[in-house]
Design an enzyme around this catalytic site. Structure first.
Site, PDB file in Angstrom:
ATOM      1  CG  ASN A   1     -34.996 -56.637 -16.523  1.00 14.27           C
ATOM      2  OD1 ASN A   1     -33.923 -56.407 -15.970  1.00 14.27           O
ATOM      3  ND2 ASN A   1     -35.274 -56.188 -17.748  1.00 14.27           N
ATOM      4  CD1 TRP A   2     -35.854 -56.248  -9.689  1.00  8.37           C
ATOM      5  CD2 TRP A   2     -34.071 -56.513  -8.366  1.00  8.37           C
ATOM      6  NE1 TRP A   2     -36.265 -56.873  -8.537  1.00  8.37           N
ATOM      7  CE2 TRP A   2     -35.191 -57.043  -7.710  1.00  8.37           C
ATOM      8  CE3 TRP A   2     -32.828 -56.572  -7.723  1.00  8.37           C
ATOM      9  CZ2 TRP A   2     -35.120 -57.620  -6.440  1.00  8.37           C
ATOM     10  CZ3 TRP A   2     -32.744 -57.150  -6.466  1.00  8.37           C
ATOM     11  CH2 TRP A   2     -33.882 -57.669  -5.837  1.00  8.37           C
ATOM     12  CE  LYS A   3     -36.505 -52.730 -17.485  1.00  8.97           C
ATOM     13  NZ  LYS A   3     -37.231 -51.951 -18.462  1.00  8.97           N
TER      14      LYS A   3
ATOM     15  CG  HIS B   1     -34.286 -55.948 -22.055  1.00  4.89           C
ATOM     16  ND1 HIS B   1     -34.464 -54.606 -22.286  1.00  4.89           N
ATOM     17  CD2 HIS B   1     -35.319 -56.332 -21.261  1.00  4.89           C
ATOM     18  CE1 HIS B   1     -35.556 -54.194 -21.647  1.00  4.89           C
ATOM     19  NE2 HIS B   1     -36.089 -55.226 -21.017  1.00  4.89           N
TER      20      HIS B   1
ATOM     21  CD  GLU C   1     -39.442 -57.676 -22.081  1.00  2.11           C
ATOM     22  OE1 GLU C   1     -39.901 -57.632 -20.938  1.00  2.11           O
ATOM     23  OE2 GLU C   1     -38.342 -57.184 -22.378  1.00  2.11           O
TER      24      GLU C   1
ATOM     25  N   GLY D   1     -40.518 -55.614 -15.127  1.00  3.54           N
ATOM     26  CA  GLY D   1     -39.505 -54.608 -14.826  1.00  3.54           C
ATOM     27  C   GLY D   1     -39.903 -53.790 -13.617  1.00  3.54           C
TER      28      GLY D   1
END
Ligand code: PEP
Length: 254
Positions: free
Chosen positions: A8-10, A94, A166, A237
């Site tokens: 998850n590169w955000k 998320h 998470e 992340g």
């Protein structure tokens, strides 16, 4: 069960940076057959990575979507558009979407239904925040999120969903030194989630559903987390922004 590891590169990486990551990553990744690998870049890099990942075993995912197919929703992206661009997965619910953009379980449920309708595989994020943890409400929060988010989902569709546990207090928010949940705490959460899924659906569904862990997973702790019986992979992340560290995490998924 084959582990699933998703990046998850955000809100990170330009198109050029995303392409250069994938070029390096493809060179260094060793046991790509042992894990289902997914990269979820920002929307702006999806088209470029879709091309770059063609003929590879690495899958493309998005970090969010709207639940409608099309319409007057300024700034939004639809499931049709994600399919069109080559996404197989989409992260939904998320904690950053929930906390910063006020998304709730009911919206997440609509998104899951829409994703499934269009053949996208949802990665549903759930988990308690620090306050809820300190109040001893972890189980209650997780159970409620599962009940709300998986409401009216057809039994036959559940296997297409991956649940990402998470714990919000374990998410790094870009701090590489942030502490992950211990493997024991993470395992406890995963086991509980599997139990709730069994209560909601049945034993075979709960046995087969993938439950992955997210929150400060990195090369130093990936092996121990991924070796726990109920941890089927990771949502990564910060440590997924670097090709070497993401590849190292995947090498722990045997
Ligand atoms: C995330 O926010 O999905 C996540 C797992 O982040 P990090 O690995 O940086 O804690």
């Amino acid at each position: 069960m084959k582990k699933l590891v998703a990046a998850n590169w955000k809100m990170n990486k330009t198109i050029e940076e995303a392409i250069s990551f994938v070029k390096e990553f493809k060179k260094i990744i060793k046991n790509e057959k042992n894990a289902e690998i997914i990269i979820c870049p920002p929307f702006t890099a999806l088209a470029a990575l879709s091309k770059e990942l063609k003929n590879s075993k690495i899958n493309l995912g998005a970090q969010n979507m709207h639940f409608e197919d099309a319409g007057a929703f300024t700034g939004e992206i639809s499931p049709l558009m994600l399919k069109d661009i080559g996404c197989k997965y989409v992260i939904l619910g998320h904690s950053e979407r929930r906390e910063i953009f006020n998304e709730n379980d009911f919206l997440v449920n609509k998104k899951i239904i829409a994703a499934l309708k269009h053949g996208l595989k949802p990665i549903l994020c759930i988990g308690e925040n620090l306050e809820q943890k300190n109040q001893g409400k972890t189980k209650e929060v997780i159970e409620q999120q599962l009940k709300n988010c998986l409401k009216n989902i057809d039994k036959n569709e559940i296997s297409k969903i991956t649940i990402a546990y998470e714990p919000v207090w374990a998410i790094s928010r870009g701090n590489p030194n942030h502490k992950a949940a211990t493997k024991e705490d993470a395992e406890k959460g995963h086991k509980f989630i599997r139990g709730v899924v069994e209560k909601m659906f049945d034993k075979s569904i709960s046995k087969n559903i993938k439950i992955i862990y997210g929150g400060s997973m990195k090369p130093e702790n990936a092996k121990e987390l991924l070796s726990m019986p109920n941890i089927d992979g990771g949502l990564v992340g910060n440590a997924s922004l670097n090709a070497k560290s993401f590849a190292e995490i995947i090498s722990c998924a045997n």
